[in-house]
Scaffold this motif. Structure first.
Motif, short mmCIF file in Angstrom:
data_model
loop_
_atom_site.label_atom_id
_atom_site.label_comp_id
_atom_site.label_asym_id
_atom_site.label_seq_id
_atom_site.Cartn_x
_atom_site.Cartn_y
_atom_site.Cartn_z
N GLU A 167 0.81 -1.21 0.00
CA GLU A 167 0.00 0.00 0.00
C GLU A 167 0.84 1.27 0.00
O GLU A 167 0.29 2.38 -0.08
CB GLU A 167 -0.92 0.00 1.22
N GLU A 168 2.15 1.14 0.09
CA GLU A 168 3.01 2.32 0.10
C GLU A 168 3.02 3.04 -1.25
O GLU A 168 3.51 4.17 -1.35
CB GLU A 168 4.44 1.93 0.49
N HIS A 169 2.49 2.39 -2.27
CA HIS A 169 2.35 3.03 -3.58
C HIS A 169 0.85 3.03 -3.90
O HIS A 169 0.35 2.20 -4.66
CB HIS A 169 3.14 2.25 -4.63
N PRO A 170 0.11 3.95 -3.27
CA PRO A 170 -1.36 3.93 -3.31
C PRO A 170 -1.95 4.00 -4.72
O PRO A 170 -3.00 3.40 -4.97
CB PRO A 170 -1.75 5.16 -2.48
N GLN A 171 -1.29 4.72 -5.62
CA GLN A 171 -1.87 4.83 -6.96
C GLN A 171 -1.92 3.46 -7.64
O GLN A 171 -2.92 3.10 -8.27
CB GLN A 171 -1.05 5.80 -7.81
N VAL A 172 -0.86 2.68 -7.49
CA VAL A 172 -0.82 1.34 -8.07
C VAL A 172 -1.78 0.42 -7.33
O VAL A 172 -2.60 -0.27 -7.93
CB VAL A 172 0.61 0.76 -7.99
N TRP A 173 -1.70 0.43 -6.00
CA TRP A 173 -2.49 -0.49 -5.20
C TRP A 173 -3.98 -0.25 -5.36
O TRP A 173 -4.76 -1.19 -5.60
CB TRP A 173 -2.10 -0.36 -3.73
N GLN A 174 -4.41 0.99 -5.24
CA GLN A 174 -5.84 1.29 -5.31
C GLN A 174 -6.42 0.98 -6.67
O GLN A 174 -7.56 0.52 -6.80
CB GLN A 174 -6.06 2.76 -4.95
N SER A 175 -5.63 1.20 -7.73
CA SER A 175 -6.10 0.89 -9.07
C SER A 175 -6.32 -0.61 -9.25
O SER A 175 -7.34 -1.05 -9.80
CB SER A 175 -5.10 1.40 -10.11
N LEU A 176 -5.38 -1.41 -8.76
CA LEU A 176 -5.49 -2.86 -8.90
C LEU A 176 -6.62 -3.41 -8.04
O LEU A 176 -7.36 -4.31 -8.47
CB LEU A 176 -4.17 -3.52 -8.53
N VAL A 177 -6.76 -2.88 -6.83
CA VAL A 177 -7.83 -3.34 -5.95
C VAL A 177 -9.19 -2.99 -6.56
O VAL A 177 -10.14 -3.79 -6.51
CB VAL A 177 -7.69 -2.71 -4.55
N ALA A 178 -9.29 -1.81 -7.16
CA ALA A 178 -10.55 -1.41 -7.79
C ALA A 178 -10.91 -2.34 -8.94
O ALA A 178 -12.08 -2.71 -9.10
CB ALA A 178 -10.44 0.03 -8.30
N ASP A 179 -9.92 -2.75 -9.74
CA ASP A 179 -10.19 -3.66 -10.85
C ASP A 179 -10.55 -5.05 -10.36
O ASP A 179 -11.40 -5.72 -10.96
CB ASP A 179 -8.97 -3.74 -11.77
N LEU A 180 -9.91 -5.49 -9.28
CA LEU A 180 -10.20 -6.83 -8.76
C LEU A 180 -11.48 -6.85 -7.95
O LEU A 180 -12.18 -7.87 -7.87
CB LEU A 180 -9.03 -7.30 -7.88
N ALA A 181 -11.79 -5.72 -7.32
CA ALA A 181 -13.01 -5.57 -6.52
C ALA A 181 -13.01 -6.46 -5.28
O ALA A 181 -14.06 -6.91 -4.82
CB ALA A 181 -14.26 -5.84 -7.37
N ASP A 182 -11.81 -6.73 -4.74
CA ASP A 182 -11.72 -7.57 -3.54
C ASP A 182 -10.34 -7.34 -2.91
O ASP A 182 -9.36 -7.94 -3.32
CB ASP A 182 -11.90 -9.04 -3.91
N GLU A 183 -10.28 -6.47 -1.90
CA GLU A 183 -8.99 -6.11 -1.32
C GLU A 183 -8.35 -7.27 -0.57
O GLU A 183 -7.13 -7.46 -0.61
CB GLU A 183 -9.12 -4.91 -0.40
N ASP A 184 -9.15 -8.08 0.11
CA ASP A 184 -8.59 -9.22 0.83
C ASP A 184 -7.94 -10.21 -0.13
O ASP A 184 -6.85 -10.73 0.13
CB ASP A 184 -9.68 -9.93 1.64
N LEU A 185 -8.61 -10.46 -1.25
CA LEU A 185 -8.04 -11.36 -2.26
C LEU A 185 -6.77 -10.75 -2.85
O LEU A 185 -5.80 -11.47 -3.10
CB LEU A 185 -9.06 -11.62 -3.37
N ALA A 186 -6.76 -9.44 -3.03
CA ALA A 186 -5.58 -8.76 -3.58
C ALA A 186 -4.37 -9.00 -2.68
O ALA A 186 -3.26 -9.27 -3.16
CB ALA A 186 -5.85 -7.27 -3.73
N ARG A 187 -4.57 -8.91 -1.37
CA ARG A 187 -3.47 -9.13 -0.43
C ARG A 187 -2.96 -10.57 -0.51
O ARG A 187 -1.76 -10.82 -0.47
CB ARG A 187 -3.93 -8.83 1.00
N LYS A 188 -3.89 -11.52 -0.61
CA LYS A 188 -3.49 -12.92 -0.71
C LYS A 188 -2.69 -13.18 -1.98
O LYS A 188 -1.72 -13.96 -1.98
CB LYS A 188 -4.74 -13.82 -0.67
N ILE A 189 -3.10 -12.56 -3.07
CA ILE A 189 -2.39 -12.75 -4.35
C ILE A 189 -0.98 -12.18 -4.26
O ILE A 189 -0.01 -12.77 -4.75
CB ILE A 189 -3.16 -12.09 -5.50
#
Length: 270
Positions: free
Chosen positions: A95-117
């Protein structure tokens, strides 16, 4: 996989016809974004080395399996060695690079799954950085004269083990500002000065700690280069820091590329 008919029930379990559910253009576009986000999330630890797992147990396991194919059973072994606190740390660092992280989480639509990946990708990246280097590249360590030390090591090391994609891009931008009208001697001096400046500017506590770690490939590199010059025999690959005169004597002919800037920073960092 058999093609789903437009009038068949949607396999997602909604009860709707496929054409009115996951078969719409909007739904298909969302699925494509999700698939792309999954791939990019898994690749983040390769672009951001701070996301790779830490810990003695994982390091020992990764070193042991690095030369073998990483199948599902072995992957599960490595994942189990990443403790809960370390998984949380990897997620925070992502999450230290919010622009990258937030964009990917928005596309995946599941932040918990994003962390696991990301954690899963970190396991693979942790093994990948311990892979055996190309034997032909390692052989160059024996044949290269001292003044070509940095250039030879550039074929063996992966500077992405230290610098992330944004740090590299920043260094690349600084190198691109060098005046091509300078003569070779002046250009070399400016190149070296820029590299040292960028390494000092971008380097932090984490980089310093990373530089003191034994490189996963250090023993293999040293074993291969045991008959080489003293400069190779005594150098730790991750900590290698040649004198300015030894660094990329043909640098004017290197493109101002992401990779060149990244590798130069690795060698200049003291």
């Amino acid at each position: 996989m058999a093609k789903i008919g437009r009038n068949e029930r949607c396999p997602c379990g909604s009860g709707e016809k496929f054409k009115r559910c996951c078969g719409t253009r909007e739904a298909q576009a969302a699925l494509e974004r999700q698939a792309s986000a999954l791939e990019e999330l898994a690749a983040l630890p390769f672009l951001f080395p701070r996301l790779r797992p830490r810990g003695d147990a994982f390091a020992a396991w990764a070193e042991r399996v690095a030369t073998a194919e990483l199948g599902a059973p072995r992957f599960d072994e490595g994942l189990a060695l990443v403790e809960a606190a370390e998984r949380e740390r990897i997620g925070r660092d992502a999450e230290e690079h919010p622009q990258v992280w937030q964009s990917l989480v928005a596309d995946l639509a599941d932040e918990d799954l994003a962390r696991k990946i990301v954690v899963s990708g970190a396991v693979v990246a942790g093994v990948w950085e311990r892979r055996t280097r190309d034997s032909l590249a390692l052989a160059l360590l024996e044949d290269s004269p001292d003044e070509d030390a940095a250039e030879a090591l550039a074929l063996v090391l992966d500077a992405g083990d230290l610098w992330n994609v944004f740090e590299s891009a920043s260094a690349d931008a600084a190198l691109a500002e060098l005046d091509d009208a300078l003569d070779d001697e002046a250009y070399e001096l400016m190149w070296n000065a820029t590299i040292v400046e960028q390494a000092r500017r971008l380097g932090g506590t984490w980089h310093e700690a990373r530089l003191t770690e034994p490189h996963p490939q250090s023993s293999r590199v040293r074993a291969t280069s045991s008959n080489a010059s003293p400069a190779f025999a005594s150098a730790s690959p991750r900590c290698f820091s040649p004198t300015p005169s030894a660094v990329w004597h043909s640098r004017r002919h290197w493109p101002h590329s992401f990779e060149a800037g990244l590798r130069m920073l690795t060698y200049a960092h003291a």
